[in-house]
Design a protein around this motif. Sequence first.
Motif, PDB file in Angstrom:
ATOM      1  N   VAL A  65       0.852  -1.188   0.000  1.00 28.32           N
ATOM      2  CA  VAL A  65       0.000   0.000   0.000  1.00 28.32           C
ATOM      3  C   VAL A  65       0.887   1.236   0.000  1.00 28.32           C
ATOM      4  O   VAL A  65       1.842   1.322   0.780  1.00 28.32           O
ATOM      5  N   THR A  66       0.575   2.174  -0.885  1.00 29.34           N
ATOM      6  CA  THR A  66       1.314   3.443  -0.928  1.00 29.34           C
ATOM      7  C   THR A  66       0.328   4.595  -0.802  1.00 29.34           C
ATOM      8  O   THR A  66      -0.750   4.564  -1.391  1.00 29.34           O
ATOM      9  N   CYS A  67       0.688   5.590  -0.013  1.00 32.76           N
ATOM     10  CA  CYS A  67      -0.111   6.807   0.127  1.00 32.76           C
ATOM     11  C   CYS A  67       0.573   7.920  -0.653  1.00 32.76           C
ATOM     12  O   CYS A  67       1.714   8.296  -0.323  1.00 32.76           O
ATOM     13  N   GLU A  68      -0.102   8.422  -1.669  1.00 34.27           N
ATOM     14  CA  GLU A  68       0.492   9.387  -2.574  1.00 34.27           C
ATOM     15  C   GLU A  68       0.082  10.800  -2.175  1.00 34.27           C
ATOM     16  O   GLU A  68      -1.089  11.178  -2.274  1.00 34.27           O
ATOM     17  N   ALA A  69       1.067  11.589  -1.732  1.00 36.56           N
ATOM     18  CA  ALA A  69       0.771  12.955  -1.293  1.00 36.56           C
ATOM     19  C   ALA A  69       0.529  13.892  -2.467  1.00 36.56           C
ATOM     20  O   ALA A  69      -0.147  14.908  -2.332  1.00 36.56           O
ATOM     21  N   ASP A  70       1.092  13.583  -3.646  1.00 37.42           N
ATOM     22  CA  ASP A  70       0.952  14.445  -4.820  1.00 37.42           C
ATOM     23  C   ASP A  70      -0.128  13.947  -5.763  1.00 37.42           C
ATOM     24  O   ASP A  70      -0.142  14.302  -6.942  1.00 37.42           O
ATOM     25  N   GLY A  71      -1.042  13.117  -5.274  1.00 43.17           N
ATOM     26  CA  GLY A  71      -2.075  12.569  -6.140  1.00 43.17           C
ATOM     27  C   GLY A  71      -1.689  11.203  -6.653  1.00 43.17           C
ATOM     28  O   GLY A  71      -0.508  10.891  -6.845  1.00 43.17           O
ATOM     29  N   THR A  72      -2.686  10.361  -6.874  1.00 46.06           N
ATOM     30  CA  THR A  72      -2.420   9.005  -7.336  1.00 46.06           C
ATOM     31  C   THR A  72      -2.077   8.998  -8.822  1.00 46.06           C
ATOM     32  O   THR A  72      -2.472   9.887  -9.583  1.00 46.06           O
ATOM     33  N   LEU A  73      -1.337   7.977  -9.236  1.00 42.94           N
ATOM     34  CA  LEU A  73      -0.979   7.835 -10.644  1.00 42.94           C
ATOM     35  C   LEU A  73      -2.204   7.537 -11.508  1.00 42.94           C
ATOM     36  O   LEU A  73      -2.263   7.910 -12.676  1.00 42.94           O
ATOM     37  N   SER A  74      -3.197   6.848 -10.918  1.00 48.25           N
ATOM     38  CA  SER A  74      -4.400   6.498 -11.668  1.00 48.25           C
ATOM     39  C   SER A  74      -5.366   7.667 -11.778  1.00 48.25           C
ATOM     40  O   SER A  74      -6.243   7.666 -12.638  1.00 48.25           O
ATOM     41  N   GLY A  75      -5.226   8.648 -10.922  1.00 44.92           N
ATOM     42  CA  GLY A  75      -6.168   9.763 -10.891  1.00 44.92           C
ATOM     43  C   GLY A  75      -7.362   9.512 -10.007  1.00 44.92           C
ATOM     44  O   GLY A  75      -8.131  10.431  -9.711  1.00 44.92           O
ATOM     45  N   ALA A  76      -7.555   8.278  -9.561  1.00 44.83           N
ATOM     46  CA  ALA A  76      -8.677   7.938  -8.690  1.00 44.83           C
ATOM     47  C   ALA A  76      -8.277   8.152  -7.232  1.00 44.83           C
ATOM     48  O   ALA A  76      -7.092   8.162  -6.890  1.00 44.83           O
ATOM     49  N   PRO A  77      -9.251   8.310  -6.331  1.00 45.59           N
ATOM     50  CA  PRO A  77      -8.900   8.423  -4.908  1.00 45.59           C
ATOM     51  C   PRO A  77      -8.169   7.201  -4.388  1.00 45.59           C
ATOM     52  O   PRO A  77      -7.363   7.308  -3.467  1.00 45.59           O
ATOM     53  N   ALA A  78      -8.427   6.048  -4.990  1.00 47.57           N
ATOM     54  CA  ALA A  78      -7.733   4.811  -4.619  1.00 47.57           C
ATOM     55  C   ALA A  78      -7.803   3.873  -5.809  1.00 47.57           C
ATOM     56  O   ALA A  78      -8.759   3.922  -6.603  1.00 47.57           O
ATOM     57  N   ALA A  79      -6.805   3.034  -5.950  1.00 45.40           N
ATOM     58  CA  ALA A  79      -6.766   2.117  -7.089  1.00 45.40           C
ATOM     59  C   ALA A  79      -5.935   0.896  -6.723  1.00 45.40           C
ATOM     60  O   ALA A  79      -5.072   0.944  -5.823  1.00 45.40           O
ATOM     61  N   PHE A  80      -6.191  -0.209  -7.468  1.00 46.44           N
ATOM     62  CA  PHE A  80      -5.473  -1.461  -7.270  1.00 46.44           C
ATOM     63  C   PHE A  80      -4.827  -1.861  -8.586  1.00 46.44           C
ATOM     64  O   PHE A  80      -5.478  -1.879  -9.633  1.00 46.44           O
ATOM     65  N   PHE A  81      -3.525  -2.181  -8.543  1.00 41.18           N
ATOM     66  CA  PHE A  81      -2.773  -2.641  -9.715  1.00 41.18           C
ATOM     67  C   PHE A  81      -2.454  -4.126  -9.512  1.00 41.18           C
ATOM     68  O   PHE A  81      -1.511  -4.464  -8.788  1.00 41.18           O
ATOM     69  N   PRO A  82      -3.246  -5.027 -10.120  1.00 41.28           N
ATOM     70  CA  PRO A  82      -3.024  -6.462  -9.891  1.00 41.28           C
ATOM     71  C   PRO A  82      -1.635  -6.940 -10.321  1.00 41.28           C
ATOM     72  O   PRO A  82      -1.012  -7.737  -9.629  1.00 41.28           O
ATOM     73  N   ASP A  83      -1.136  -6.463 -11.483  1.00 36.77           N
ATOM     74  CA  ASP A  83       0.152  -6.943 -11.971  1.00 36.77           C
ATOM     75  C   ASP A  83       1.298  -6.506 -11.074  1.00 36.77           C
ATOM     76  O   ASP A  83       2.318  -7.197 -10.973  1.00 36.77           O
ATOM     77  N   LEU A  84       1.159  -5.358 -10.403  1.00 34.81           N
ATOM     78  CA  LEU A  84       2.197  -4.860  -9.504  1.00 34.81           C
ATOM     79  C   LEU A  84       1.922  -5.221  -8.045  1.00 34.81           C
ATOM     80  O   LEU A  84       2.778  -4.959  -7.190  1.00 34.81           O
ATOM     81  N   ALA A  85       0.743  -5.823  -7.780  1.00 36.53           N
ATOM     82  CA  ALA A  85       0.342  -6.133  -6.397  1.00 36.53           C
ATOM     83  C   ALA A  85       0.480  -4.893  -5.524  1.00 36.53           C
ATOM     84  O   ALA A  85       1.102  -4.919  -4.455  1.00 36.53           O
ATOM     85  N   THR A  86      -0.113  -3.780  -5.996  1.00 36.39           N
ATOM     86  CA  THR A  86       0.023  -2.503  -5.312  1.00 36.39           C
ATOM     87  C   THR A  86      -1.335  -1.831  -5.191  1.00 36.39           C
ATOM     88  O   THR A  86      -2.145  -1.867  -6.129  1.00 36.39           O
ATOM     89  N   ILE A  87      -1.558  -1.212  -4.056  1.00 35.41           N
ATOM     90  CA  ILE A  87      -2.730  -0.373  -3.840  1.00 35.41           C
ATOM     91  C   ILE A  87      -2.236   1.041  -3.564  1.00 35.41           C
ATOM     92  O   ILE A  87      -1.341   1.243  -2.740  1.00 35.41           O
ATOM     93  N   GLU A  88      -2.785   2.011  -4.270  1.00 38.32           N
ATOM     94  CA  GLU A  88      -2.431   3.407  -4.016  1.00 38.32           C
ATOM     95  C   GLU A  88      -3.647   4.147  -3.480  1.00 38.32           C
ATOM     96  O   GLU A  88      -4.776   3.908  -3.913  1.00 38.32           O
ATOM     97  N   ILE A  89      -3.402   5.037  -2.539  1.00 44.56           N
ATOM     98  CA  ILE A  89      -4.464   5.814  -1.908  1.00 44.56           C
ATOM     99  C   ILE A  89      -4.042   7.273  -1.883  1.00 44.56           C
ATOM    100  O   ILE A  89      -2.917   7.599  -1.472  1.00 44.56           O
TER     101      ILE A  89
END
Length: 605
Positions: A65-89
């Motif tokens: 899980v990563t908390c993005e202070a400058d905004g998420t890479l996906s543009g969504a408030p939260a997202a899941f990347f299955p291939d990277l096994a990563t959640i961004e918030i």
Amino acid sequence: MPAYTHIHHAPPPVSETELATARWEDDGGPAIEPRSTSQAKHWLRISAALTERLPDLAGRGDVIVTCEADGTLSGAPAAFFPDLATIEIDTTVFAPHHPATLDPNRPGDEERYPAAWGALVHEAAHAAHSTWTTPPTLRGTAVDTAAQLLEESRAERAHLARRPADRRFLRATVGTLVMPDFTDQAPADAWQAACAAALILARRDAGILDADETKPVEDTVTSILGEDLLATLAAIWQAAHHTADNDGTAMLEHARAWCTALGADPDQPEATPTPDSGQVGVLAGAIGKVVGGVAAHEAVLAAAQAAIAAAASARRKAKATKGGHERQAAQIAARVFAPGARPFTPGQPHPSSRTRSPITGTRPPTPAEKAAAGQLARALRAAAYRERTETVTASAAPPGRLNMRGALARDAQKAAGATPTALPWIHTQRRPTPSPPLRVGIAVDVSGSMKAATSPIASAAWIVAKATALTDPDSRAATIAYDTSLTAITAPGRTPNQVTEFTAKGGGHSLAEATDALSAGLGLTAPGAGRLLVIASDGKYTAEQAARATDRIHALRDAGCAVLWLAFAPAPRPLPGTTLLELADPACAAAAIAKAATTAITTTR
């Protein structure tokens, strides 16, 4: 629609900053180290903590899980990347909390930011249950968009089956996850109305939202799509809810049926709405009402839970206070009723040799006192008598008394070929009811104003102690003389052969401590016995002394112990919660106590 998807099967796009950094390094420049701020350090700590908590939510330990202070890479408030096994918030969902105050490692800390935690729960649901993928050739098409819409509520429903307690967090995050997909300027065509239904009404059917909360969206969508089309779409998302996690084929079939129902080409990108394709902003307004309703309901629930928690905390504190008070009372009783104990002054660690005992000696009981003790014992035995309990049972065979009506009914049933159900034999079983014992505590004020009452009270104390011993071996009585100090006149379980005489010359009033000692020594708060506390005093106390004694009296009354106040002087000041009995003749004290004791044991439960 939706503007922001929550599952990204492709790696996030490379930002311009990352490209510039890569070109700089390719040209031989030194590696750029990002500036480390205090907030950045906190978000790294929070990301690590959320990663540690994620296995409990998703059932897998390989997701970061990563908390993005400058905004998420996906543009969504939260997202899941299955291939990277990563959640961004996005860190904005934690507002208004400062990152330094966040500690996800502390259980219960998530209660302070339910929307942010709900976003994590939502992505954890995707990590656990969204195991199917759209074929690369179909990504970006209308069927892919429809499948992702249906997956939102399906994954949350599957998550609730594992963790039903997470419902409140998923409810709190509906506005965070859904509102960015709708704007006040967006026209409400059929496709957008269907998207709103999939994101709101499908969550209702998944058990996340309530029907009354989603009514604004239901009415708005119905006016755009019509009842028949909305019913068709509802059947599709309900079928998706029962689809297995890895059944991508079925999910795509549901998505194609969705596109067909809306008249969209499933293999082409979804149509871009035009300003004249529907009312502008109506869906955003309806969803806003849903989010507001959910927030209001959660606020009421949170207030109720806070009230319950506060009440539980108050009960725990009261229990702890009561436990400490009971231990202190037991200690006082042990000191006061110890054999050969000197007067005990509350607040002093050891008895003082300077404290004079009010006891002046003993004398043999008079014939009148012996007769009074016998009369009281007979009255108490009569009051304690309980009728035998009777249990009546009916049976088809003896023993018992034959009821002829039942016997005839049974014969008639047999003659008619029916199964006999009548029970003609009546058996009555009688059991004796044990008589309750008696507990009588007498607290005598031996301050100077009570001098005239010492003789009748000494006589009454002996009469009550003797009578209770004659009534039942389990009955007990005790008497304490109190001023500033406490002195035992008669101790629990000890039947005095002599009448103990005392004088009243003291100062001060330790009635609260005297009540504690009698309560602990006799068990005046324990049910199963006739319990009575008799206080002989004029009531001339300070405000602090009266308040402390009143608390003890109310506690005894709440526990079922009767409290009698004997007054021998005019204008008495009985404390609240007592039954006042004014005696013009002090010699009547024994009879008054006997009557009150009889009433107490008669009403014992």
